[in-house]
Motif scaffolding. Structure first.
Motif, mmCIF file in Angstrom:
data_model
loop_
_atom_site.group_PDB
_atom_site.id
_atom_site.type_symbol
_atom_site.label_atom_id
_atom_site.label_comp_id
_atom_site.label_asym_id
_atom_site.label_seq_id
_atom_site.Cartn_x
_atom_site.Cartn_y
_atom_site.Cartn_z
ATOM 1 N N VAL A 13 0.850 -1.194 0.000
ATOM 2 C CA VAL A 13 0.000 0.000 0.000
ATOM 3 C C VAL A 13 0.884 1.242 0.000
ATOM 4 C CG1 VAL A 13 -1.657 1.346 1.353
ATOM 5 C CG2 VAL A 13 -1.995 -1.101 1.080
ATOM 6 N N LYS A 14 1.915 1.251 0.867
ATOM 7 C CA LYS A 14 2.828 2.404 0.951
ATOM 8 C C LYS A 14 3.463 2.704 -0.394
ATOM 9 C CE LYS A 14 4.857 2.152 5.550
ATOM 10 N NZ LYS A 14 6.096 1.739 6.216
ATOM 11 N N SER A 15 3.938 1.651 -1.081
ATOM 12 C CA SER A 15 4.618 1.921 -2.348
ATOM 13 C C SER A 15 3.616 2.316 -3.431
ATOM 14 C CB SER A 15 5.535 0.771 -2.762
ATOM 15 O OG SER A 15 4.811 -0.311 -3.172
ATOM 16 N N LYS A 16 2.371 1.806 -3.344
ATOM 17 C CA LYS A 16 1.344 2.238 -4.313
ATOM 18 C C LYS A 16 1.018 3.717 -4.119
ATOM 19 C CE LYS A 16 -1.173 -1.920 -5.544
ATOM 20 N NZ LYS A 16 -2.019 -2.925 -4.927
ATOM 21 N N VAL A 17 0.958 4.145 -2.861
ATOM 22 C CA VAL A 17 0.654 5.557 -2.564
ATOM 23 C C VAL A 17 1.795 6.435 -3.090
ATOM 24 C CG1 VAL A 17 0.382 7.225 -0.662
ATOM 25 C CG2 VAL A 17 -0.871 5.046 -0.621
ATOM 26 N N LEU A 18 3.037 6.004 -2.856
ATOM 27 C CA LEU A 18 4.190 6.769 -3.367
ATOM 28 C C LEU A 18 4.182 6.819 -4.886
ATOM 29 C CD1 LEU A 18 7.032 5.797 -0.951
ATOM 30 C CD2 LEU A 18 6.672 8.077 -1.880
ATOM 31 N N THR A 19 3.827 5.699 -5.520
ATOM 32 C CA THR A 19 3.746 5.664 -6.985
ATOM 33 C C THR A 19 2.740 6.703 -7.473
ATOM 34 O OG1 THR A 19 4.243 3.315 -7.005
ATOM 35 C CG2 THR A 19 3.184 4.178 -8.971
ATOM 36 N N GLU A 20 1.571 6.738 -6.827
ATOM 37 C CA GLU A 20 0.517 7.671 -7.248
ATOM 38 C C GLU A 20 0.975 9.121 -7.052
ATOM 39 O OE1 GLU A 20 -2.180 6.576 -8.834
ATOM 40 O OE2 GLU A 20 -2.714 8.680 -9.149
ATOM 41 N N THR A 84 -1.721 10.306 4.248
ATOM 42 C CA THR A 84 -1.191 9.238 5.112
ATOM 43 C C THR A 84 -0.493 8.190 4.233
ATOM 44 O OG1 THR A 84 -3.111 7.776 4.985
ATOM 45 C CG2 THR A 84 -3.170 9.499 6.696
ATOM 46 N N PRO A 85 0.372 7.344 4.813
ATOM 47 C CA PRO A 85 1.029 6.289 4.032
ATOM 48 C C PRO A 85 0.015 5.299 3.441
ATOM 49 C CG PRO A 85 2.126 6.580 6.143
ATOM 50 C CD PRO A 85 0.865 7.386 6.198
ATOM 51 N N GLU A 86 -1.226 5.336 3.962
ATOM 52 C CA GLU A 86 -2.287 4.478 3.409
ATOM 53 C C GLU A 86 -3.045 5.193 2.300
ATOM 54 O OE1 GLU A 86 -2.196 5.145 6.877
ATOM 55 O OE2 GLU A 86 -0.811 3.446 7.065
ATOM 56 N N GLY A 87 -2.684 6.451 2.027
ATOM 57 C CA GLY A 87 -3.282 7.170 0.908
ATOM 58 C C GLY A 87 -4.476 8.040 1.242
ATOM 59 N N LYS A 88 -4.766 8.222 2.548
ATOM 60 C CA LYS A 88 -5.907 9.073 2.928
ATOM 61 C C LYS A 88 -5.472 10.536 3.007
ATOM 62 C CE LYS A 88 -9.098 5.877 3.694
ATOM 63 N NZ LYS A 88 -9.416 5.241 4.955
ATOM 64 N N LEU A 89 -6.322 11.402 2.467
ATOM 65 C CA LEU A 89 -6.029 12.836 2.476
ATOM 66 C C LEU A 89 -6.194 13.384 3.893
ATOM 67 C CD1 LEU A 89 -5.520 15.387 0.679
ATOM 68 C CD2 LEU A 89 -8.007 15.576 0.481
ATOM 69 N N ILE A 90 -5.154 14.060 4.410
ATOM 70 C CA ILE A 90 -5.249 14.687 5.744
ATOM 71 C C ILE A 90 -5.618 16.162 5.570
ATOM 72 C CG2 ILE A 90 -3.992 15.328 7.849
ATOM 73 C CD1 ILE A 90 -2.132 12.929 7.376
ATOM 74 N N ALA A 91 -4.924 16.837 4.665
ATOM 75 C CA ALA A 91 -5.162 18.272 4.462
ATOM 76 C C ALA A 91 -4.586 18.710 3.121
ATOM 77 C CB ALA A 91 -4.507 19.075 5.583
ATOM 78 N N TYR A 92 -5.019 19.875 2.671
ATOM 79 C CA TYR A 92 -4.468 20.448 1.429
ATOM 80 C C TYR A 92 -4.380 21.952 1.623
ATOM 81 C CZ TYR A 92 -9.462 21.177 0.807
ATOM 82 O OH TYR A 92 -10.759 21.524 1.018
ATOM 83 N N GLY A 93 -3.708 22.636 0.709
ATOM 84 C CA GLY A 93 -3.582 24.096 0.821
ATOM 85 C C GLY A 93 -3.127 24.513 2.199
ATOM 86 N N SER A 94 -2.120 23.832 2.725
ATOM 87 C CA SER A 94 -1.698 24.080 4.105
ATOM 88 C C SER A 94 -0.232 24.480 4.191
ATOM 89 C CB SER A 94 -1.908 22.815 4.952
ATOM 90 O OG SER A 94 -3.280 22.520 5.032
ATOM 91 N N ARG A 95 0.030 25.434 5.072
ATOM 92 C CA ARG A 95 1.421 25.854 5.290
ATOM 93 C C ARG A 95 2.067 24.884 6.270
ATOM 94 N NH1 ARG A 95 4.593 29.173 8.534
ATOM 95 N NH2 ARG A 95 2.943 29.235 10.102
#
Ligand SMILES: Nc1ncnc2c1ncn2[C@@H]1O[C@H](COP(=O)(O)OP(=O)(O)OP(=O)(O)O)[C@@H](O)[C@H]1O
Length: 210
Positions: A13-20, A84-95
């Motif tokens: 899962v981690k490497s798939k997320v990094l690939t994406e 997250t390393p599982e591919g879930k969005l935590i936040a965007y447009g963030s400093r």
């Protein structure tokens, strides 16, 4: 002797997320824009970012069909995208509030380096608007640099496995023995097929196969 990599579902899962993330980063670089991704667990992300925009939530991982396009657009906002390393969005447009200057570079580089120093489990992926290159930071150092040129799925998978588990299959595809390199090199992947391995003592250039 090189360590055997045991690929479990979690590793995969981690490497798939990094690939994406790398695929999205290459698309952003090709469009001439910049951006910053931080791959970080929810726990470690507490207090390290400051949203600059209202946040909409989704439970869908970035590996879900269509999510890549959504994340690409969110990454174009000012600030960073945290996943997250599982591919879930935590936040965007963030400093990113933690930063550490990278001589010769600006504040985005400082944020990418600074956040990656917090834990060995954090990876930041920076797309430089100025140069069009992508830089991957782990433990405060650049571990991979690549241009916007797409690579074959097989090479992309080896790149992701190198970043997620320090698997040396990428070096092997360039005919370089991992043991000969020693330490943790910076890999430079250019033109979709040239691999340059840089260490404190040496620089090896080779052509990737597969
Ligand atoms: N702390 C930060 N967290 C998230 N994003 C940031 C941060 N600092 C800067 N940025 C983003 O980086 C953009 C470019 O800033 P700057 O030119 O200083 O970066 P840089 O390191 O030179 O990168 P580039 O090579 O892309 O220009 C800013 O407009 C902002 O969107």
């Amino acid at each position: 002797m090189e360590k055997a990599i045991v690929v479990t579902d979690t590793n995969d899962v981690k490497s798939k997320v990094l690939t994406e993330v790398l695929k999205i980063a290459k698309r952003i670089a090709r469009s001439g824009k910049g951006g910053l991704f931080v791959i970080i667990s929810k726990d470690l992300s507490e207090g390290v970012y400051d949203p600059l925009f209202p946040q909409l939530c989704t439970d869908k991982p970035i590996t879900e069909p269509g999510m890549g396009t959504v994340i690409e657009k969110l990454a174009e906002l000012d600030g960073a995208v945290l996943i997250t390393p599982e591919g879930k969005l935590i936040a965007y447009g963030s400093r990113i509030v933690k930063s550490s200057t990278l001589p010769g570079h600006g504040t985005r580089h400082a944020a990418a380096k600074g956040i990656s120093q917090l834990s060995k489990d954090i990876t930041s992926v920076l797309i430089s608007e100025e140069t069009g290159w992508i830089k991957v930071f782990q433990e405060g150092r650049i571990i991979l640099e690549t241009d916007a040129v797409d690579v074959s799925p097989g090479i992309m998978r080896k790149v992701a496995m190198f970043l997620s588990h320090r698997d040396t299959a990428l070096l092997v595809s360039a005919g370089i023995a991992g043991a000969a390199v020693g330490g943790i090199p910076t890999l430079v992947l250019a033109g979709g097929m040239y691999l340059i391995v840089k260490t404190a003592f040496t620089s090896i250039t080779s052509t990737l196969k597969g």
